[in-house]
Design an enzyme around this catalytic site. Structure first.
Site, short mmCIF file in Angstrom:
data_model
loop_
_atom_site.label_atom_id
_atom_site.label_comp_id
_atom_site.label_asym_id
_atom_site.label_seq_id
_atom_site.Cartn_x
_atom_site.Cartn_y
_atom_site.Cartn_z
N ARG A 119 0.82 -1.22 0.00
CA ARG A 119 0.00 0.00 0.00
C ARG A 119 0.86 1.27 0.00
NH1 ARG A 119 -3.88 -0.44 4.90
NH2 ARG A 119 -2.11 -1.56 5.80
N LEU A 172 1.30 3.47 -2.27
CA LEU A 172 0.63 4.65 -2.82
C LEU A 172 -0.30 5.27 -1.79
CD1 LEU A 172 0.09 6.51 -5.20
CD2 LEU A 172 -1.68 4.92 -5.97
N LYS A 173 -1.04 4.46 -1.08
CA LYS A 173 -1.95 4.97 -0.05
C LYS A 173 -1.21 5.86 0.95
CE LYS A 173 -4.26 3.36 4.16
NZ LYS A 173 -5.50 4.15 4.10
N ILE A 214 -23.75 6.93 11.49
CA ILE A 214 -23.91 5.67 10.76
C ILE A 214 -23.21 4.50 11.46
CG2 ILE A 214 -23.62 4.57 8.50
CD1 ILE A 214 -25.67 6.84 8.67
N TRP A 265 -18.87 -7.71 -0.61
CA TRP A 265 -17.56 -7.15 -0.26
C TRP A 265 -16.58 -8.22 0.20
CZ3 TRP A 265 -19.06 -1.96 2.60
CH2 TRP A 265 -19.55 -1.06 1.64
N HIS A 276 -28.43 0.94 6.11
CA HIS A 276 -27.68 2.04 5.51
C HIS A 276 -27.18 1.62 4.15
CE1 HIS A 276 -24.95 5.33 4.85
NE2 HIS A 276 -23.96 4.49 4.69
N HIS A 326 -16.54 11.66 2.96
CA HIS A 326 -15.42 11.25 2.11
C HIS A 326 -14.51 12.40 1.74
CE1 HIS A 326 -18.40 8.01 1.63
NE2 HIS A 326 -17.35 7.24 1.57
#
Length: 758
Positions: free
Chosen positions: A16, A18-19, A432, A562, A642, A695
């Site tokens: 990861r 790039l993250k 949420i 998922w 949700h 986000h």
């Protein structure tokens, strides 16, 4: 000779990289040059991992999203981005509202799912005055990089018609009116690539696997008649499904080659071989680019061999789609069960499989005899494993009846009971589920995993975190609380870890959007719940407050969609197994005194087939699975669900059929546009349209929230409206969360006051 190529490689890096570099850049802890250096290093590494291919993809790498890259490529970034910034800052402003902490905040681009995957793209924005101009510097620089390293390259670009199809007009104009201008820009792009010595370009038009009306098929004809003027050879690429009525049409488009998804469109292979003109290349996606199970190489060779004899050099082999949707390298895994690991293939291993197939076709099976034997043994091991098949679970699924999926009373009757039970104000506020997963939380989880914290120490830490989260919510004045989910690494993985039939990777990360990565758990066998999974934390949190605390669960359809799902039985059967397991948890929560239970089905729409004619079958078993999970409770227990980024206007009846007491949805980025359906559809239950876009780091104002809810109240009666963020808050910082939620609570008070005055 069969030719090998790849449609795209994972961008994030095996670890990861790039993250982490992106997030450092956004925090201004590193420079643009450092970010670009990391990107260049990753590209070099990824090309090296693909060097056995005849053609390597270039342009599949992105700093955030390939659709947003296309918007930048054709000069179509929204006018609201600051013109005083450099191109990278503008790019990140569209992606996330700001490029760094001191950058001017703007509304981030709308984000939604890429076809039926869990990857999110930034939706292109158009209006009647949209114009296009070529900005190919980024792509050309990557072409130069790869060529300098000696690679045989094939640039990858998103097709112009799919690009228009994915976007939205802001003024009601017709997107297809923009096609001529867009094609002129694509023609310039192909000329620029020709000047760099490019021979082949992969041009992706995945809309070919959807149901297209005549205007879109005409647009495709127009586009490829125009682009055919270029001397560059175009490989027209479709994936994620069958072409069906578009098959003959796709074969006739004036391109040099056609790629089809031979995993999902296996039954169309013979037809496309017959219909494709003899001067065109046929690329077959023979390795599943969406799942992680090994290919049955001997079975694949059995049907490929006669095709190779017929097509010769016209046969290209590739994964079915970009490998963006699978983890990078299985060899990184150290803790997977040996048998299960032998059944799996990540991106690197899928390319190895591709090479084995090509070698067997080009040199004979003896050249890869050992590899084929190993593969055959692994296939048989999985088929015969008693760890995969549990007759007791199959018997329980067979015993499901219709009554198990029905609430005892109608919504109207339940709502009256629940209003008396909870005595909530008008416009009740909630979140949420998750609160920020701080560095302290991640560190404690890591220490516990490494044995540096014992069980008691870790339990104490988590209880202290729940105390903190409840205190924060009480101080803010929220009406329905949550425990914060500090104990959860991921909303699906957490449950999978406690269910039989699941296994987990250490490094199986997949990009969801931008720097957001998920590590999908792996369903390898029949599923059951050995013991309660959330009751302890929910009841502890409830003991800290007189306000109701929601029990937080992930629904069966989302867990399915998922996860990497077993491919040896119908997905509907696996979903029913999950539904029974989560149903057991719902009933245990209710028995423990938790009377508001949220069952997230964030990915319900994501699983829709790409063809509307096939929706009914999916929605029937998906909605039934949710109802089986939720509907065993008493009337006074309030069920919430949700949904993230769910443009569900076209499936609103199925959403209503779920019969959840309260549904919370994303609407803030779309400015409540998603609620337009309620102008015509009388949605019967309660709804919480998200007013805070979690986000982005942007913090909503009281006025913005009031305006959004007032828009919602034009469609939904005020007494059935809730106020909540778009999604969970785990990725945000407390410095952002507290003022945003404070604004939300204040806005609710303003709305109540206005309502009382009216």
């Amino acid at each position: 000779m069969a030719i090998t190529h790849n449609l795209g490689f994972p961008r994030i890096g095996k670890n990861r990289e790039l993250k982490f570099e992106l997030e450092k850049f956004w925090r201004e802890e590193t420079s643009k040059e450092d970010l670009q250096h990391t990107a260049q290093t990753l590209r070099k590494t990824h090309w090296n991992l693909q060097k056995q291919l005849d053609w390597l993809p270039v342009g599949d790498f992105s700093l955030y999203d390939h659709v947003l890259d296309t918007s930048a490529l054709v000069g179509n970034l929204p006018e609201r981005v600051s013109q005083e910034q450099d191109d990278l800052a503008k790019y990140f402003q569209v992606a996330r509202g700001q490029s760094h902490s001191h950058c001017q905040q703007v509304a981030a681009g709308e984000m939604t799912k890429w076809f039926d995957t869990n990857y999110h793209y930034i939706v292109p924005e158009f209006d009647a005055n949209t114009t296009f101009s070529l900005h190919a510097e980024n792509l050309i620089s990557q072409v130069k990089e790869a060529k300098a390293l000696g690679h045989n390259i094939k640039p990858v670009i998103l097709g112009p018609v799919t690009y228009l199809w994915l976007g939205k007009t802001k003024d009601g104009s017709n997107k297809l009116d923009l096609l001529d201008g867009l094609l002129a820009t694509y023609e310039l792009l192909l000329l620029a690539l020709q000047e760099e010595g490019v021979e082949w370009v992969q041009i992706d038009e995945p809309i070919l696997v959807t149901e297209l009306d005549s205007s879109w098929t005409h647009a495709l004809k127009q586009a490829y008649l125009a682009l055919n003027k270029s001397p560059i050879k175009l490989l027209l690429t479709s994936y994620f499904g069958e072409l069906k009525e578009n098959l003959h049409f796709a074969c006739e488009l004036p391109v040099a080659g056609l790629h089809i998804d031979a995993i999902n469109g296996f039954n169309e292979i013979d037809q496309v071989v017959d219909w494709l003109p003899s001067h065109k290349v046929l690329s077959l996606g023979v390795i599943n680019g969406r799942n992680i199970w090994i290919n049955d190489l001997n079975k694949t060779l059995a049907w490929l061999t006669p095709l190779q004899q017929r097509l010769q050099d016209r046969l290209w082999l590739a994964p079915s789609c970009s490998l963006l949707h699978v983890p990078v390298d299985l060899d990184s895994e150290q803790n997977l069960d040996e048998d299960i690991q032998s059944w799996l293939a990540f991106a690197v291993q899928k390319l190895d499989e591709l090479n084995i197939l090509a070698t067997a076709l080009n040199q004979g099976k003896d050249a890869v005899a050992e590899e084929l034997v190993i593969n055959e043994l692994a296939i048989k091991s999985r088929q015969q494993s008693n760890r995969v098949h549990n007759p007791l679970i199959k018997t329980r699924v067979a015993g499901i009846n219709d009554a198990m999926a029905q609430r005892k009373s109608s919504y109207q009757q339940r709502a009256a009971i629940q209003r008396q039970r909870f005595n909530l104000p008008l416009f009740p506020t909630t979140t949420i589920g998750s609160f920020p997963q701080t560095a302290e939380i991640r560190q404690a989880r890591k220490q516990y995993r490494l044995g540096q914290l014992d069980e008691q120490q870790y339990q104490t830490f988590l209880k202290n975190q729940i105390n903190h989260d409840i205190e924060q919510q009480e101080a803010l004045g929220l009406d329905v609380l949550v425990h914060g989910e500090a104990e959860r690494n991921d909303m699906v993985e957490y449950f999978g870890e406690q269910l039989d039939g699941y296994t987990f990777s250490q490094f199986g990360w997949v990009q969801s959007y931008g720097s957001r990565c998920v590590k999908p758990p792996i369903i390898f066998g029949d599923i059951s719940r050995p013991q309660a999974m959330t009751v302890e934390w929910a009841t502890y949190a409830q003991s800290l407050s007189s306000k109701p605390v929601k029990g937080m669960l992930t629904g069966p359809v989302t867990i399915l969609n998922w996860s990497f799902v077993r491919d040896d039985q119908p997905r509907s059967q696996t979903c029913l197994q999950l539904a029974l397991a989560i149903r057991d948890e719902v009933l245990d929560l209710e028995e423990a005194g938790i009377n508001i239970i949220q069952i997230d089905e964030a990915a319900l729409r994501e699983g829709l087939p790409l063809r509307q004619s096939q929706w009914h079958t999916y929605l029937d078993w998906a909605v039934n699975s949710f109802k089986l999970t939720a509907n065993g409770v008493q009337d006074e227990t309030q069920i919430h669900t949700h949904m993230c980024y769910s443009e569900f206007n076209d499936i609103i009846q199925a959403i209503a059929d779920m019969d959840a007491d309260v549904i919370t949805i994303e609407t803030s980025r779309s400015d409540m546009e998603l609620l337009d359906v309620f102008n015509e559809f009388n949605y019967p239950n309660e709804i919480g349209p998200g007013v805070y876009d979690i986000h982005t780091p942007n913090i909503p104002t009281i006025e913005q929230i009031v305006e959004l809810i007032n828009k919602a109240a034009e469609r939904i009666p005020a007494e059935r409206l809730w106020i909540n963020p778009d999604c969970g808050l785990k990725t945000r910082r407390w410095e952002e969360v507290k003022p945003a939620l404070a604004a939300m609570v204040t806005a609710s008070k303003v709305l109540r006051s206005n309502s009382a005055a009216a």
